[in-house]
Design an enzyme around this catalytic site. Sequence first.
Site, PDB file in Angstrom:
ATOM      1  N   ARG A 182       0.930   3.842   1.647  1.00  0.00           N
ATOM      2  CA  ARG A 182       1.358   4.407   2.934  1.00  0.00           C
ATOM      3  C   ARG A 182       2.584   3.695   3.491  1.00  0.00           C
ATOM      4  O   ARG A 182       3.186   4.157   4.463  1.00  0.00           O
ATOM      5  CB  ARG A 182       0.212   4.340   3.938  1.00  0.00           C
ATOM      6  CG  ARG A 182      -0.278   2.931   4.265  1.00  0.00           C
ATOM      7  CD  ARG A 182      -1.494   2.968   5.166  1.00  0.00           C
ATOM      8  NE  ARG A 182      -2.003   1.632   5.482  1.00  0.00           N
ATOM      9  CZ  ARG A 182      -2.847   0.961   4.735  1.00  0.00           C
ATOM     10  NH1 ARG A 182      -3.280   1.503   3.601  1.00  0.00           N
ATOM     11  NH2 ARG A 182      -3.281  -0.244   5.093  1.00  0.00           N
ATOM     12  N   TYR A 183       2.939   2.539   2.894  1.00  0.00           N
ATOM     13  CA  TYR A 183       4.071   1.774   3.403  1.00  0.00           C
ATOM     14  C   TYR A 183       5.354   1.951   2.582  1.00  0.00           C
ATOM     15  O   TYR A 183       6.423   1.558   3.023  1.00  0.00           O
ATOM     16  CB  TYR A 183       3.730   0.283   3.436  1.00  0.00           C
ATOM     17  CG  TYR A 183       2.603  -0.069   4.359  1.00  0.00           C
ATOM     18  CD1 TYR A 183       2.634   0.287   5.705  1.00  0.00           C
ATOM     19  CD2 TYR A 183       1.485  -0.764   3.886  1.00  0.00           C
ATOM     20  CE1 TYR A 183       1.585  -0.034   6.559  1.00  0.00           C
ATOM     21  CE2 TYR A 183       0.438  -1.095   4.732  1.00  0.00           C
ATOM     22  CZ  TYR A 183       0.495  -0.725   6.066  1.00  0.00           C
ATOM     23  OH  TYR A 183      -0.546  -1.042   6.909  1.00  0.00           O
ATOM     24  N   ILE A 184       5.242   2.461   1.380  1.00  0.00           N
ATOM     25  CA  ILE A 184       6.415   2.554   0.515  1.00  0.00           C
ATOM     26  C   ILE A 184       6.802   4.010   0.302  1.00  0.00           C
ATOM     27  O   ILE A 184       5.972   4.918   0.457  1.00  0.00           O
ATOM     28  CB  ILE A 184       6.169   1.861  -0.841  1.00  0.00           C
ATOM     29  CG1 ILE A 184       4.935   2.437  -1.536  1.00  0.00           C
ATOM     30  CG2 ILE A 184       6.028   0.361  -0.644  1.00  0.00           C
ATOM     31  CD1 ILE A 184       4.662   1.819  -2.912  1.00  0.00           C
TER      32      ILE A 184
ATOM     33  N   ALA B  77       0.841  -1.202   0.000  1.00  0.00           N
ATOM     34  CA  ALA B  77       0.000   0.000   0.000  1.00  0.00           C
ATOM     35  C   ALA B  77       0.873   1.248   0.000  1.00  0.00           C
ATOM     36  O   ALA B  77       1.989   1.260   0.512  1.00  0.00           O
ATOM     37  CB  ALA B  77      -0.926  -0.019   1.207  1.00  0.00           C
TER      38      ALA B  77
END
Length: 876
Positions: A128-130, A126
């Site tokens: 928001r994680y990368i 997602a």
Amino acid sequence: MDTENENNLDAKQEPEEQHPKEVITKITGMYKDWFLDYASYVILERAVPALEDGFKPVHRRIMQSMKDLDDGRYNKVANIVGHTMQYHPHGDASIGDAMVQLGQKELLIDTQGNWGNILTGDRAAASRYIEARISKFALDVVYNPKITEWQASYDGRRKEPVNLPVMFPLLLAQGAEGIAVGLSTKILPHNFIELIEATIKHLQGKKFTIYPDFPTSGVMDVSDYNDGLRGGKLRVRAKISQRDKNTLVINEIPYSTTTTTLIESIIKANEKGKIKVKHIEDNTAENVEILIHLPNNISPDRTIDALYAFTNCEISISPLSCIIMDHKPHFIGVSEILRLSTDHTVKLLKSELEIKLDEFQEQWHFASLERIFIENRIYRDIEEEETWEGVIQAIDKGLQPHIGHLKRAITEEDIIRLTEIRIKRISKFDIDKAQQKIEALEDEIAQIKHHLEHLIEYAINYFKKLKKNHGEGRERKTELRLFEDIEATKVIIRNTKLYVNRKEGFVGTALKKDEYVTDCSDIDDIICFTEDGTMKVTKVDDKTYIGKNIIHVAVFKKKDKRTIYNLIYKDGKNGNSHVKRFAVTSITRDREYSVGKGKPGTKVHYFSANPNGEAEVVTVYLRQVGSIKKLKFEIDFAEILIKGRNSKGNIASKHPIKKVELKEEGVSTLKPRKIWFDESVKRLNVDERGDLLGEFRGEDRILLVTQNGILSTIVPELTTRFDLPYIVMEKWQPKKPLTAIYWEGEKERYYIKRFLVENQDKEENIISDHPKSQLELISTDHIPVLEIVYRKARGKEQKPNDEINLEEFISIKGIKAQGNQLTTESVKQLNLLEPIAFEEDEKEEPIEETNQLKDYTQNIEKRDEDDQSQTKLFDD
């Protein structure tokens, strides 16, 4: 609603007295314009990239947003997506997907975190994680706000670039794919270094050729690329190697496939019986590794060909080069795209230089004014002035005697800037440093003017610098190679059985209670002959009617010139009996042919199918009719010419034949088969492509020696793959010795050995097993001659070269023997010289075709004038 405008809705109301509430609406005008507007929007603003910078609008807005946020550190992709929505009129999902695509190309974006895997098809984490940031390459070639044309964003709140000033053929480096309304585009990615080299060639006025290069590597045939235009085609293959006799390894996959889709296609082909696979292991992590385990007695070479023929291990890609240029879609080749992109880069470089020149000239102008202002103490002239206008006039008056060398007139803005100089700067003013600054600016101005005068040379150096700074690790990944055409019928696994009911005339795979013929596949053709002389080729099916009294059924091979049919038949009810030999190389499927002239009552007395042109001897028995005295004679098919399928053949007898019996099996009457090796496709062939290896009979083999000293002999099969680096590939002569010179790793000396191949079915290592041992030279000549060039020892004279007759130097020993040490001296070089002639090495005489000995049709009618001469036809 405007009823006068034909593009708007037209409304027509019926008279009130008839239908007071009914309304008829026409909407054709609306569709006519709205659909065109929509199609134009999709083409220009969503699906097709622009020539100038190689971006679709969403990618361009992502790159601009990343520049807005750039501070050298990584940003959350979710944050970048949110910022991009200030420019982009669509949702976050489309922006996030487009950004992942950019990041996976590893050119413009430095990525951190799980960005998915193009090899396995795994999706990215997602947003928001990368995290992401602009790459150094993108900072060098994508941005320059001074030469960027700007426009209002979709809501008018911000300015966005019309096109980013990309000074590199980015469109070709990244590739692009999109489907619009009424057209699509598919531009394949090309190699970074090759694009720069082609760009330099274009600037130098030279010709160039560019081909795609894929991040998934693989092997590619570009013979039909057609410069990326419509109608072109690429064939891309996985790279498959043989780990052992029961294991194949796939290390590289075709572009646009994943390990998942590849394995699924292999499983599907296995379930359909087109290939045979025991099981598959997927060990893919950072690199691809798919292990395909084969059952025993399955040929790895044929399986590799079958994988290419029936699975996604080979795919065909059809490029379609469409780009936006001058606000319109254009279909142009990738070479033309590169030329236009390069010319555009030259224009951008020129604009950049002109802007720098203006900036440096302005700096020089003000530095010169500042020096005049301070050095001549003009600032004192304003002490008594009481008004601002007076101050301006006083400074202007004081400057006039000193400005003859300036490049432009003094403006009021220049004088205002002089008034803003601080007292501290004036008090610490250093005339020498000021002059050095002015001279440095003059050098910069002169250099920029030189670049503008030699713009092409400057552009070439710019691209060379890009290659030096960013080309490391971007070498070509996809190997270019011509592909051989794989015939599916030759490599498919025989996954079913063929049966025949000879009496009733049926063949098929469902006749399991009848006579078994052979294994076959569901894509094979079969050839059948019946007793009445009918021949037919048909596709394998459950049950097919051929004709009663079938005498021969077999799998049909197209263009097979070596399978020869020997035949004795009666031509019609009362006709003569003929003998003929023929091959069937091509035929119309499901059409009936006659072995004679198709007369009623035709009957086959004798039939044989010979896979290598064998010619037997048969005994013919005649019926006792009239005054015939000789009722028995022999026919040797070796003496019958091989003619075409439509040939009537030679007269065997004008009298009725009772029966024909086989007397003696024969040998092949065909010439040995000439075999060539085509280096471009690494395959054997009989089509005269490549290097001639020799003429091969059924028992002949090919001798192979690899660079690492592995020796083997193989039966020449056209399906065999030769992917290893062979240094010897020739027809094997068992009585001819081999001579090998190798470096023995443990003893660190050169050794020499001569040997014969002892076991033709076994691979042998002809050098020692030490890891540092390596094969230096190998010769298949009877009497090779070796030249030794010695290294000069320090403090000693150069030792002269030696020439050694290797037949006298060492005798023939076993293949496992270590051999004799060549020399104790330090060797600089070893060379094989012209071998000594070997008198007993007689060349093989070419075998003449024995079927050219005699033509029985010569004077046959004259001989048949009486029965006695007819019966003596085969006595001589």
